[in-house]
Design a protein around this motif. Structure first.
Motif, PDB file in Angstrom:
ATOM      1  N   ASP A 116      -3.236   5.295  -0.806  1.00  0.00           N
ATOM      2  CA  ASP A 116      -4.144   4.669   0.148  1.00  0.00           C
ATOM      3  C   ASP A 116      -4.223   5.451   1.450  1.00  0.00           C
ATOM      4  O   ASP A 116      -5.074   5.189   2.298  1.00  0.00           O
ATOM      5  N   ARG A 141       0.835  -1.185   0.000  1.00  0.00           N
ATOM      6  CA  ARG A 141       0.000   0.000   0.000  1.00  0.00           C
ATOM      7  C   ARG A 141       0.882   1.253   0.000  1.00  0.00           C
ATOM      8  O   ARG A 141       2.012   1.238   0.487  1.00  0.00           O
ATOM      9  N   TRP A 198       4.462   0.089   4.497  1.00  0.00           N
ATOM     10  CA  TRP A 198       3.882   0.942   3.469  1.00  0.00           C
ATOM     11  C   TRP A 198       4.982   1.481   2.564  1.00  0.00           C
ATOM     12  O   TRP A 198       6.101   1.716   3.005  1.00  0.00           O
ATOM     13  N   THR A 213      -6.735   2.883   8.375  1.00  0.00           N
ATOM     14  CA  THR A 213      -6.815   2.304   7.031  1.00  0.00           C
ATOM     15  C   THR A 213      -7.465   0.930   7.064  1.00  0.00           C
ATOM     16  O   THR A 213      -8.141   0.554   6.111  1.00  0.00           O
ATOM     17  N   ARG A 240     -11.005   0.248   5.001  1.00  0.00           N
ATOM     18  CA  ARG A 240     -11.309  -0.874   4.104  1.00  0.00           C
ATOM     19  C   ARG A 240     -12.689  -1.452   4.412  1.00  0.00           C
ATOM     20  O   ARG A 240     -13.454  -1.773   3.529  1.00  0.00           O
TER      21      ARG A 240
END
Lengths: 337, 274
Positions: free
Chosen positions: A83, A2, A27, A316, A320
């Protein structure tokens, strides 16, 4: 993997988002110097934002920092499709940040309220940055706002921020001030004045009064001035030389080390007051001292970045789930837990 | 959905003849652009559409030598050239990219095509109405059906010459979609990455000198913007053409473009407005 975009600003702000990125190892991190919406970018091109983090001078310093640390630069977030966005302010948010999920990290001390902040609060079409940093946290455009202390959380809530989106994490540059004691700055036990870039940001500053107050507090002790990095150093140095000819003037150098070695700290509106308080110094600030103690950032041994990274992960993950719910049952409002 | 990217190219540009054959980091500009388009993630066929004029033999040769497909069609009716090529290739979707954009960003191509496919019932998508990416990232996507209809109905010489204005000007007949740059910025009038004038070529050549790494993935738009942030003087090479668009000569004919969307070029300043 991500992808997260970290929007820097001043070197202080850029260090903070960099610290968070370091903790989000899973990340892929990209960084950009600060940029705004079209209106702000127009002001920058006209040279009217030069004393702010939108200006070319501070953007260049940010870019230099990013290159020095070999960080991946994605100017303006041009690659898109992120993201997560982590920003050092919510006063100006480019469109890419508003798409969310967005985590804002408090940069430090805020400007005191004044006429302009009252006007901006009353007339919502006025850009909030006109009031300096006073209205930080009041945009409502972020998903999470990571703040320095419980005192600051109360402050932001009183200013109208949604308490459910605020997380008290501490802030990376001010969460482990004891480490500044280990330094190689050669002087000790002086009276230190950390100036502010008040004039550069179009606010009033009685510099002569500050110098005279510093001379009075110093009472013959060594006096050292550390200029704000955004200040007109030539002008400020000349002024200090005129009114306090024996004072040392530093336009650059490690401010925290200077604070660690001083006996007394005098500040105007600077976050350095927090460093002084954390190190047990005698602190004189334009902010009331009770208020400063209430707001003082958590000293958590340098764990703020890790805590903010955890906030990013939780957000995050939750995003989702919300995204899945959105597909099934329609669009939720932002920030609903 | 079979997708075809068409890069229209000719060597008889009036302002900068044979510009697509000029070298950039040791290869013709056209080939450098094809390499960048080829770096996009979307699956598509890529063909250069040039003319049947003998002057364009060199384009055919350069394109083939670089390993790309080439098609020859009408010298001035670009709409017909696009249509005939699409028919010959039996495709469902046609992507039009001009050959004077050697700094085109592969991500921009993916973004526009991706948005076109995600939206349902769209006949035409582009990043030009209004533009937001730096000028020289022009991507236009259309269904074969829309292209065929434009081919059948467009009569103005201007529509035939530029392929897509007929679609722009008929939102009543076609479902149009504009893709804005995700950053929220509009650099279309301050950053010029297209090549029409000698100074444009000098600018692009400097960018390639600074950023091109042999045998590496093409440098990105982000890399170019970072370079320009550090070296803003490069933008001065062709600053007098920033914001100048080809459709400034057709403002009277185009319903969707006005003088607010373009600047006049220095050579236009004494000419009457269209």
């Amino acid at each position: 993997m991500r992808r997260a975009l970290f929007i820097g600003g001043s070197v202080n702000q850029t260090k903070q988002v960099h610290a968070v990125a370091r903790e989000l190892r899973e990340w892929k991190a990209s960084f950009t110097p600060f940029f705004g919406d079209r209106g702000v970018e127009t002001l920058r091109r006209l040279g009217l934002a030069e004393t702010t983090i939108c200006g070319d001078k501070l953007r260049k310093r940010c870019l230099d920092y990013l290159h020095d640390h070999r960080l991946e630069v994605d100017m303006y977030g041009a690659r898109g499709d992120y993201d997560l966005v982590v920003s050092c302010t919510d006063l100006v948010l480019p469109r890419i940040a508003r798409r969310g999920p967005l985590v804002v990290v408090q940069e430090g001390i805020l400007d005191p309220p004044g006429l302009m902040s009252r006007l901006c609060q009353r007339y919502s079409h006025l850009p909030r940055w006109l009031a300096g940093t006073t209205l930080t946290g009041t945009s409502g455009a972020y998903d999470r706002f990571c703040v320095a202390s419980e005192g600051y959380k109360r402050h932001f809530v009183a200013m109208g921020a949604d308490p459910s989106r605020i997380r008290v994490t501490g802030i990376p540059n001010f969460d482990d001030c004891q480490r500044f004691r280990d330094n190689d700055f050669p002087l000790r036990d002086y009276v230190l004045v950390c100036t502010s870039d008040t004039r550069e940001t179009f606010k009033r500053d009685n510099r002569r009064e500050l110098v005279q107050r510093a001379l009075h507090i110093a009472a013959g002790r060594t006096l050292l001035f550390k200029l704000h990095p955004n200040e007109n150093a030539r002008r400020s140095t000349a002024e200090i030389r005129k009114w306090a000819p024996n004072a040392h003037v530093h336009a650059s150098g490690n401010t925290e080390a200077m604070i660690a070695n001083c006996a007394v700290l005098i500040t105007q509106w600077s976050s350095t007051a927090f460093v002084g308080l954390a190190l047990g110094k005698e602190v004189h600030s334009n902010h009331p001292s009770d208020e400063l103690r209430e707001l003082a950032p958590l000293q958590n041994g340098g764990n703020s970045a890790r805590r903010i990274a955890q906030v990013c992960r939780e957000l995050t993950r939750r995003t989702r789930v919300v995204h899945l719910r959105t597909i099934l049952w329609g669009r939720p409002s932002r920030g609903v837990a | 959905m079979k997708t075809l990217v068409v890069v229209q190219a000719r060597s008889t540009s009036s302002r900068l003849p044979r510009k697509v054959l000029r070298p950039l980091a040791g290869k013709p500009m056209l080939v450098r652009q094809l390499e960048r388009i080829d770096a996009a993630q979307t699956a598509f066929d890529l063909v250069v559409a040039t003319t049947t004029a003998p002057a364009d033999d060199a384009i055919v040769e350069v394109t083939r030598r670089a390993g790309f497909d080439v098609f020859r069609g009408h010298p001035t009716d670009l709409l017909d050239r696009h249509y005939q090529l699409a028919v010959a290739k039996k495709v469902d979707v046609v992507v039009k990219i001009p050959s004077d954009c050697p700094l085109i960003d592969p991500d921009a191509i993916d973004r526009v095509i991706g948005t076109f496919f995600h939206a349902s019932g769209v006949d035409y998508a582009s990043n030009l109405h209004p533009p937001s990416w730096p000028d020289g990232n022009d991507v236009e996507v259309m269904t074969m059906r829309a292209l065929a209809r434009a081919h059948a109905e467009a009569t103005r010489p201007f529509d035939r010459e530029h392929t897509t204005p007929y679609l722009w000007d008929h939102p009543d007949r076609f479902t149009l979609l504009n893709v804005r740059w995700e950053t929220g910025l509009d650099l279309s009038r301050s950053h010029r990455f297209t090549v029409d004038y000698e100074e444009d070529y000098q600018f692009v050549a400097r960018v390639f000198e600074e950023l091109h790494i042999p045998n590496a993935w093409p440098f990105s738009l982000s890399d170019i913007l970072t370079l320009l942030e550090r070296r803003p003087e490069l933008l001065q090479i062709h600053a007098r053409y920033a914001g100048v668009n080809w459709y400034r000569h057709h403002l009277g004919e185009l319903r969707t473009k006005s003088l607010a969307d373009t600047r006049l070029a220095p050579e236009d300043e004494h000419a009457p407005l269209p």
